[in-house]
Each structure stands twice: as structure tokens, then as C-alpha cells.
Write a protein that holds these residues in place. Structure first.
Motif, PDB file in Angstrom:
ATOM      1  N   ASP A   1      27.597  26.555  30.838  1.00 26.09           N
ATOM      2  CA  ASP A   1      28.347  27.325  31.826  1.00 26.09           C
ATOM      3  C   ASP A   1      29.499  26.457  32.296  1.00 26.09           C
ATOM      4  O   ASP A   1      29.279  25.395  32.879  1.00 26.09           O
ATOM      5  N   LEU A   2      30.709  26.896  32.035  1.00 24.38           N
ATOM      6  CA  LEU A   2      31.897  26.102  32.333  1.00 24.38           C
ATOM      7  C   LEU A   2      32.662  26.704  33.509  1.00 24.38           C
ATOM      8  O   LEU A   2      32.780  27.933  33.612  1.00 24.38           O
ATOM      9  N   VAL A   3      33.172  25.841  34.356  1.00 25.19           N
ATOM     10  CA  VAL A   3      33.968  26.278  35.494  1.00 25.19           C
ATOM     11  C   VAL A   3      35.444  26.160  35.131  1.00 25.19           C
ATOM     12  O   VAL A   3      35.904  25.079  34.751  1.00 25.19           O
ATOM     13  N   GLY A   4      36.185  27.245  35.252  1.00 25.80           N
ATOM     14  CA  GLY A   4      37.591  27.235  34.899  1.00 25.80           C
ATOM     15  C   GLY A   4      38.424  26.399  35.850  1.00 25.80           C
ATOM     16  O   GLY A   4      38.008  26.089  36.969  1.00 25.80           O
TER      17      GLY A   4
ATOM     18  N   LEU B   1      42.218  29.375  33.334  1.00 24.25           N
ATOM     19  CA  LEU B   1      40.913  30.019  33.283  1.00 24.25           C
ATOM     20  C   LEU B   1      40.398  30.158  34.704  1.00 24.25           C
ATOM     21  O   LEU B   1      40.157  29.161  35.383  1.00 24.25           O
ATOM     22  N   VAL B   2      40.234  31.393  35.126  1.00 26.39           N
ATOM     23  CA  VAL B   2      39.745  31.643  36.482  1.00 26.39           C
ATOM     24  C   VAL B   2      38.290  32.055  36.394  1.00 26.39           C
ATOM     25  O   VAL B   2      37.916  32.910  35.590  1.00 26.39           O
ATOM     26  N   GLY B   3      37.453  31.432  37.205  1.00 31.01           N
ATOM     27  CA  GLY B   3      36.046  31.790  37.222  1.00 31.01           C
ATOM     28  C   GLY B   3      35.235  30.933  36.277  1.00 31.01           C
ATOM     29  O   GLY B   3      35.502  29.755  36.099  1.00 31.01           O
ATOM     30  N   PHE B   4      34.246  31.578  35.639  1.00 26.27           N
ATOM     31  CA  PHE B   4      33.292  30.880  34.812  1.00 26.27           C
ATOM     32  C   PHE B   4      33.273  31.483  33.411  1.00 26.27           C
ATOM     33  O   PHE B   4      33.589  32.654  33.227  1.00 26.27           O
TER      34      PHE B   4
END
Length: 123
Positions: free
Chosen positions: A98-101, A106-109
Motif C-alpha cells: 500500500d503506497l502513499v502518493g 499521485l493523490v491518495g493511495f
């Protein structure tokens, strides 16, 4: 563009060791939870180790005491140290993260799977 790339697979004899790496790159700020999964021929994919953003760790019973999952947040990389490898550990190993933008490109996950890396244990 966001990528998740595994490396470190190979062929070893029973009792040997390998260290797998899972590196995230691109428009990300950080990695949250990560799981290492494996899939042997003719078998379902199984989760073998997981680590949360806070460092909580869990393993499937068959690898406890032999595998160690760890993370380097500064490098956005998660590792799987595999010791005392057995023939039954032969599989393609995948990381899922799970990556955080970064909030810009990239906004969000986003949840990504790596391409997989082959681990073969044989004499």
C-alpha cells in the motif's frame, strides 16, 4: 509513474539463505503495509510475511523462525531475509504494498504488486 520492483531471488541449496528486496519508486511519499506472498507451481498464492507501517509483523507458521521481514522507510524498501531454506520454499515471491502518493502526481493511495522473483531451493 509508480513502481514496485522485487530483486534478490535465485537458486540455493537446502539450508541456504537469500534476501529479497521490494523497492517502491515514483510519485510516492511512503509505504504503508507490505506483504510478501509466494506461489508455487500448482498451488494458490499465500501470504508468508507482512509488516505494517508501524512495524507490526506476522508470519505464516511454515516460515516462523526462518524468515525475517524488515523495512527501511528512508529507502522505501522492504526486505525478506530467508534462512534455512527448504525445498518447500521454492516459489515465485511477490511483494504487495500500500503506497502513499506524493500528493502531486499521485493523490491518495495505491496498492501495487511487484513482478515477482523466482526462488528455487534444490540440491
Amino acid at each position: 509513474q509508480v513502481q514496485l520492483v522485487e530483486s534478490g531471488g535465485g537458486s540455493v541449496q537446502p539450508g541456504g539463505s537469500l534476501r529479497l528486496s521490494c523497492a517502491a519508486s515514483g510519485s510516492i511519499k511512503s509505504i504503508n503495509a507490505v506483504g510478501w506472498h509466494r506461489q508455487a507451481p500448482g498451488k494458490q498464492r499465500e501470504l508468508v510475511a507482512g509488516i505494517t507501517s508501524k512495524g507490526s509483523i506476522d508470519y505464516v507458521d511454515s516460515v516462523k523462525g526462518r524468515f525475517t521481514i524488515s523495512r527501511d522507510n528512508a529507502k522505501n524498501t522492504v526486505y525478506l531475509q530467508m534462512n534455512s531454506l527448504q525445498r518447500e520454499d521454492t516459489a515465485v515471491y511477490y511483494c504487495n504494498a500500500d503506497l502513499v502518493g506524493d500528493g502531486k502526481n499521485l493523490v491518495g493511495f495505491v496498492n501495487l504488486w511487484g513482478q515477482g522473483t523466482q526462488v528455487t531451493v534444490s540440491s
